[in-house]
Design a protein around this motif. Structure first.
Motif, PDB file in Angstrom:
ATOM      1  N   ALA A 132       4.525  72.166  31.706  1.00 39.40           N
ATOM      2  CA  ALA A 132       5.438  72.254  30.608  1.00 39.40           C
ATOM      3  C   ALA A 132       4.891  73.287  29.544  1.00 39.40           C
ATOM      4  N   GLU A 133       3.699  73.393  29.516  1.00 38.01           N
ATOM      5  CA  GLU A 133       3.036  74.243  28.565  1.00 38.01           C
ATOM      6  C   GLU A 133       2.650  75.688  29.275  1.00 38.01           C
ATOM      7  N   GLY A 134       2.988  76.060  30.324  1.00 32.96           N
ATOM      8  CA  GLY A 134       2.853  77.417  31.085  1.00 32.96           C
ATOM      9  C   GLY A 134       1.436  77.281  31.631  1.00 32.96           C
ATOM     10  N   GLN A 144      -4.479  78.642  29.973  1.00 28.65           N
ATOM     11  CA  GLN A 144      -4.359  78.718  28.644  1.00 28.65           C
ATOM     12  C   GLN A 144      -5.691  77.897  28.130  1.00 28.65           C
ATOM     13  N   THR A 145      -6.265  77.321  28.780  1.00 34.34           N
ATOM     14  CA  THR A 145      -7.608  76.863  28.258  1.00 34.34           C
ATOM     15  C   THR A 145      -8.652  77.883  27.937  1.00 34.34           C
ATOM     16  N   VAL A 146      -8.957  78.070  26.647  1.00 32.31           N
ATOM     17  CA  VAL A 146      -9.832  79.284  26.146  1.00 32.31           C
ATOM     18  C   VAL A 146     -11.346  78.731  25.971  1.00 32.31           C
ATOM     19  N   ALA A 147     -12.388  79.625  26.240  1.00 27.33           N
ATOM     20  CA  ALA A 147     -13.739  79.424  25.630  1.00 27.33           C
ATOM     21  C   ALA A 147     -14.178  80.543  24.949  1.00 27.33           C
ATOM     22  N   ARG A 148     -14.887  80.742  23.758  1.00 25.27           N
ATOM     23  CA  ARG A 148     -15.224  81.591  23.292  1.00 25.27           C
ATOM     24  C   ARG A 148     -16.736  81.402  22.507  1.00 25.27           C
ATOM     25  N   LEU A 149     -17.618  82.307  22.679  1.00 23.68           N
ATOM     26  CA  LEU A 149     -18.879  82.192  21.985  1.00 23.68           C
ATOM     27  C   LEU A 149     -18.891  82.341  20.601  1.00 23.68           C
ATOM     28  N   ARG A 159      -5.741  72.268  27.159  1.00 20.23           N
ATOM     29  CA  ARG A 159      -5.363  71.022  27.832  1.00 20.23           C
ATOM     30  C   ARG A 159      -5.423  70.914  29.219  1.00 20.23           C
ATOM     31  N   LYS A 160      -5.897  69.860  30.131  1.00 23.15           N
ATOM     32  CA  LYS A 160      -6.097  70.032  31.473  1.00 23.15           C
ATOM     33  C   LYS A 160      -5.108  68.776  31.956  1.00 23.15           C
TER      34      LYS A 160
END
Length: 392
Positions: A132-134, A144-149, A159-160
């Motif tokens: 539902a969230e693409g 859509q889950t993002v990791a940044r330094l 969200r998973k």
């Protein structure tokens, strides 16, 4: 863990253990709607450890038996829906063990892999996201889950969904979108100890299957901060590592469910031989006998397909195409086998009096998990087109 005994001996030990020790647990009520409770799993694993069949696909020195031998072992463990849990050959742990064995550091193996091989804890693999969230499903590029330094730490948000076994797991392999130095999109895998305050289970999804402790969760990841040594393998190599894990994991799913379908067919055959209708045993009625004959043919075809793909993996090839072909062929064929078993047994086949109805439900879900049939066919069709164009 298996020692260096003959592979055939390992298979015999596993099958005898599942038939003699695990199958009686199928009526044990220590379970919820999602699967067996951890207390039941640990009780069975203690007996598997004592019998020398815990994690039988990994030898005592940490090496794996061949994929061909693993096929036989996992089929034997799959003769009961509880067998893979008892023998520590279940998903997602078996696939996670394989991946950690390939890319984890020595320290990561000591912290995460060794306890899991010993049967002391469960794991989960967090890649799929809410539709539902693409978010990503069968297409990881949609992640859509993002990791940044930030200041030397990785900060992860997202969200998973369908996080199998999240509840009660001791750690997670978390996949998130990252950005390379040149700005190109990539993905990175992280090892996260559980429970963790930044990973919150929002709900458990009610599903058709009921063999996974902890069920399938929706998990919110909010301001998860991880040190550099939490990266599994190298940064930005998550897509490549996903293929390392998924190709053999698709095949091991096939192996386990071949065992389950074999057992369902044994139960249906026994029923058809003993049940009388219209003056003779059910099996003597052509409609029933032919269904069981078709099952015998289909089970053998699945075994041959699994062996073929296992041999490709043993040769050192990545076997991405082969595992897709096996996943499609075996999941679809075993579903037909399970469906015939239900039909042969009539009302008993849809009851909880045997495991046949559960095998039917679980294999129906298997046609979707680890990539739906249609996605694999689409991928194969793209390969066919590329190769045809290359020849023209």
């Amino acid at each position: 863990m298996a020692d260096h005994e003959d592979d055939a001996a390992i298979v015999r030990k596993v099958e005898n253990f599942v038939r003699d020790v695990v199958i009686p647990y199928e009526t044990d009520d220590r379970r919820d709607d999602h699967g067996p409770l951890d207390a039941l799993v640990q009780e069975m694993r203690a007996k598997a450890r004592e019998a020398g069949v815990l994690t039988p696909h990994i030898r005592a020195d940490g090496t794996h038996i061949s994929h061909r031998a693993t096929a036989r072992v996992l089929r034997a463990s799959g003769l009961s829906p509880l067998g893979p849990l008892a023998c520590n050959t279940n998903a997602p742990d078996e696939g996670n063990m394989f991946l950690l064995g390939k890319v984890a550091t020595a320290e990561q193996k000591c912290r995460y892999l060794d306890p899991m091989v010993a049967g002391n804890g469960r794991s989960c693999f967090l890649m799929t996201e809410p539709a539902a969230e693409g978010g990503t499903g069968s297409d990881p590029s949609m992640m859509q889950t993002v990791a940044r330094l930030e200041d030397g730490e990785w900060v992860v948000n997202g969200r998973k969904a369908f996080a199998t076994g999240f509840a009660g797991a001791s750690f997670a392999i978390l996949m998130a979108k990252t950005e390379r130095d040149d700005g190109a999109a990539a993905a990175t895998m992280f090892l996260v100890p559980l429970p963790h305050p930044a990973l919150v289970q929002e709900r458990l999804i009610g599903t058709i299957d009921s063999s996974m402790p902890g069920g399938h969760a929706v998990v919110k990841v909010e301001d998860l901060r991880l040190p550099p040594d939490a990266v599994l393998g190298a940064p930005h190599e998550g897509f490549a590592y996903a293929q390392v894990r998924l190709a053999p994991a698709r095949l091991t799913h096939c192996m386990r469910w071949l065992g389950a379908a074999t057992r369902a067919n044994e139960i249906a055959t026994d029923y058809a031989v003993k049940r009388q209708a219209f003056g003779k045993p059910l099996i003597d009625h052509e409609g029933v006998g032919f269904m069981l004959a078709d099952n015998l043919i289909d089970l053998k075809q699945c075994q041959l397909m699994i062996d073929w793909c296992a041999d490709v993996l043993d040769s050192g090839e990545k076997a991405i195409t082969e595992s897709s072909m096996a996943k499609v062929a075996v999941s679809e064929t075993l579903f037909r086998v399970a469906d015939r078993c239900v039909q042969v047994m009539g009302g008993t086949g849809v009851s909880h009096d045997t495991i046949v109805e559960q095998v039917f439900r679980e294999i129906r879900a298997f046609r979707i998990y680890d990539g739906p049939t249609e996605v694999h066919k689409w991928s194969l069709a793209k390969k066919i087109k590329r190769e045809a164009l290359a020849k023209s």
